[in-house]
Design a protein around this motif. Structure first.
Motif, short mmCIF file in Angstrom:
data_model
loop_
_atom_site.label_atom_id
_atom_site.label_comp_id
_atom_site.label_asym_id
_atom_site.label_seq_id
_atom_site.Cartn_x
_atom_site.Cartn_y
_atom_site.Cartn_z
N VAL A 145 -34.49 1.21 104.71
CA VAL A 145 -35.36 2.65 105.42
C VAL A 145 -36.70 2.31 103.90
O VAL A 145 -36.87 3.72 104.02
CB VAL A 145 -34.27 3.85 105.82
N ARG A 146 -35.87 2.54 103.34
CA ARG A 146 -36.78 2.87 102.30
C ARG A 146 -36.41 2.31 100.29
O ARG A 146 -35.36 1.96 100.40
CB ARG A 146 -36.41 4.43 101.83
N LEU A 147 -38.16 1.96 100.18
CA LEU A 147 -37.87 1.06 98.04
C LEU A 147 -37.41 1.70 97.69
O LEU A 147 -37.84 2.61 97.77
CB LEU A 147 -39.36 0.37 98.29
N SER A 148 -36.19 1.73 97.18
CA SER A 148 -36.28 2.64 96.02
C SER A 148 -35.89 2.47 94.24
O SER A 148 -36.24 3.57 93.87
CB SER A 148 -34.50 2.64 96.73
N SER A 149 -36.12 0.97 94.41
CA SER A 149 -36.10 0.33 92.92
C SER A 149 -37.11 -0.41 92.73
O SER A 149 -37.17 -1.01 93.79
CB SER A 149 -35.15 0.56 91.94
N VAL A 150 -37.70 -0.91 90.93
CA VAL A 150 -38.73 -1.74 91.04
C VAL A 150 -38.59 -1.95 89.46
O VAL A 150 -38.52 -1.11 89.32
CB VAL A 150 -39.92 -1.68 91.33
N LEU A 151 -37.50 -3.13 89.62
CA LEU A 151 -37.72 -3.45 87.77
C LEU A 151 -37.32 -4.96 87.48
O LEU A 151 -36.94 -5.87 88.82
CB LEU A 151 -36.32 -3.07 87.42
N THR A 152 -37.02 -5.59 86.90
CA THR A 152 -37.43 -6.82 86.10
C THR A 152 -35.62 -6.28 84.94
O THR A 152 -35.29 -5.62 84.87
CB THR A 152 -37.90 -7.49 85.32
N HIS A 153 -34.92 -7.99 85.21
CA HIS A 153 -33.95 -7.70 85.08
C HIS A 153 -33.36 -9.80 84.92
O HIS A 153 -33.49 -10.38 85.08
CB HIS A 153 -33.00 -7.55 85.43
N PRO A 154 -32.92 -9.94 83.50
CA PRO A 154 -32.55 -11.46 82.88
C PRO A 154 -30.82 -11.58 83.64
O PRO A 154 -29.72 -10.45 83.72
CB PRO A 154 -32.80 -11.37 81.58
N HIS A 155 -31.07 -12.54 83.93
CA HIS A 155 -29.50 -12.79 83.75
C HIS A 155 -28.81 -14.57 83.59
O HIS A 155 -30.19 -14.92 84.07
CB HIS A 155 -29.02 -12.88 85.78
N THR A 156 -28.15 -14.68 83.02
CA THR A 156 -27.46 -16.52 82.88
C THR A 156 -26.40 -16.59 83.39
O THR A 156 -25.46 -15.90 83.81
CB THR A 156 -27.80 -16.19 81.29
N TYR A 157 -25.88 -17.45 84.23
CA TYR A 157 -25.24 -17.43 85.59
C TYR A 157 -24.00 -18.32 84.48
O TYR A 157 -24.54 -19.32 83.57
CB TYR A 157 -25.64 -18.69 86.28
N PRO A 158 -22.62 -18.15 84.40
CA PRO A 158 -21.71 -19.09 84.15
C PRO A 158 -22.22 -20.51 83.67
O PRO A 158 -21.46 -21.06 82.66
CB PRO A 158 -20.29 -19.41 84.77
N ASN A 159 -23.00 -20.98 84.20
CA ASN A 159 -23.51 -22.98 84.19
C ASN A 159 -24.94 -22.72 83.24
O ASN A 159 -25.30 -24.03 83.07
CB ASN A 159 -23.84 -23.58 85.28
#
Length: 165
Positions: free
Chosen positions: A78-92
């Motif tokens: 119903v609504r675009l509420s946020s726009v951001l970038t974020h890093p993530h490193t997976y356990p593998n």
């Protein structure tokens, strides 16, 4: 469902190197006002339902697909509420930087259940009794639930590192 065929093909070439990927997150409330969260299979943390936008797919379509694939629920953005970038490193060791679009979604039908291998649990939580969440999930929730109707974004010049999680 795990990683898409598209991402698996890229990983064959780049290994654990950083990938830049578009993603979506869904903030879904039930009639009691509770929030839908999923416990991730890869790191055991609770989070909003999220996933990668596939090539050629619109973000709103992706958020509907991800919620259905992971929880069995049918939602409507119903609504675009946020726009951001974020890093993530997976356990593998796989590293990603996500350009994330957070959507406030309306629950249409279904019963929440674990529907694929990305989650180990799906539960509804009262907003005042949420489990521990990482910074990304907290921001997506805060801006989807806030009074501001315009989409929120990090100010120009903001840098986010994994230590911020």
């Amino acid at each position: 469902m795990g990683a898409s065929e598209y991402i698996l093909r890229i990983r064959e070439h780049v290994g654990h190197s950083l990938l830049w990927l578009p993603s979506v997150s869904a903030v879904v409330r039930n009639d009691a006002g509770e929030l839908l969260l999923g416990k991730r299979a890869d790191d055991g943390r609770w989070s909003v339902v999220s996933g990668v936008v596939e090539p050629g797919e619109q973000p709103a379509t992706a958020v509907v697909r991800e919620v259905r694939e992971e929880t069995g629920l049918h939602v409507e953005p119903v609504r675009l509420s946020s726009v951001l970038t974020h890093p993530h490193t997976y356990p593998n060791g796989d590293r990603c930087e996500y350009l994330n679009l957070g959507f406030e979604c309306r629950l249409l039908t279904g019963t929440a259940r674990v529907n694929d291998d990305e989650l180990v649990s799906v539960e509804w939580f009262p907003p005042h009794r949420l489990p521990e969440l990482d910074r990304h999930a907290r921001l997506v929730l805060a801006y989807a639930l806030g009074a501001e109707q315009a989409a929120w974004f990090l100010p120009a010049g903001t840098v986010w590192t994994e230590s911020d999680d």
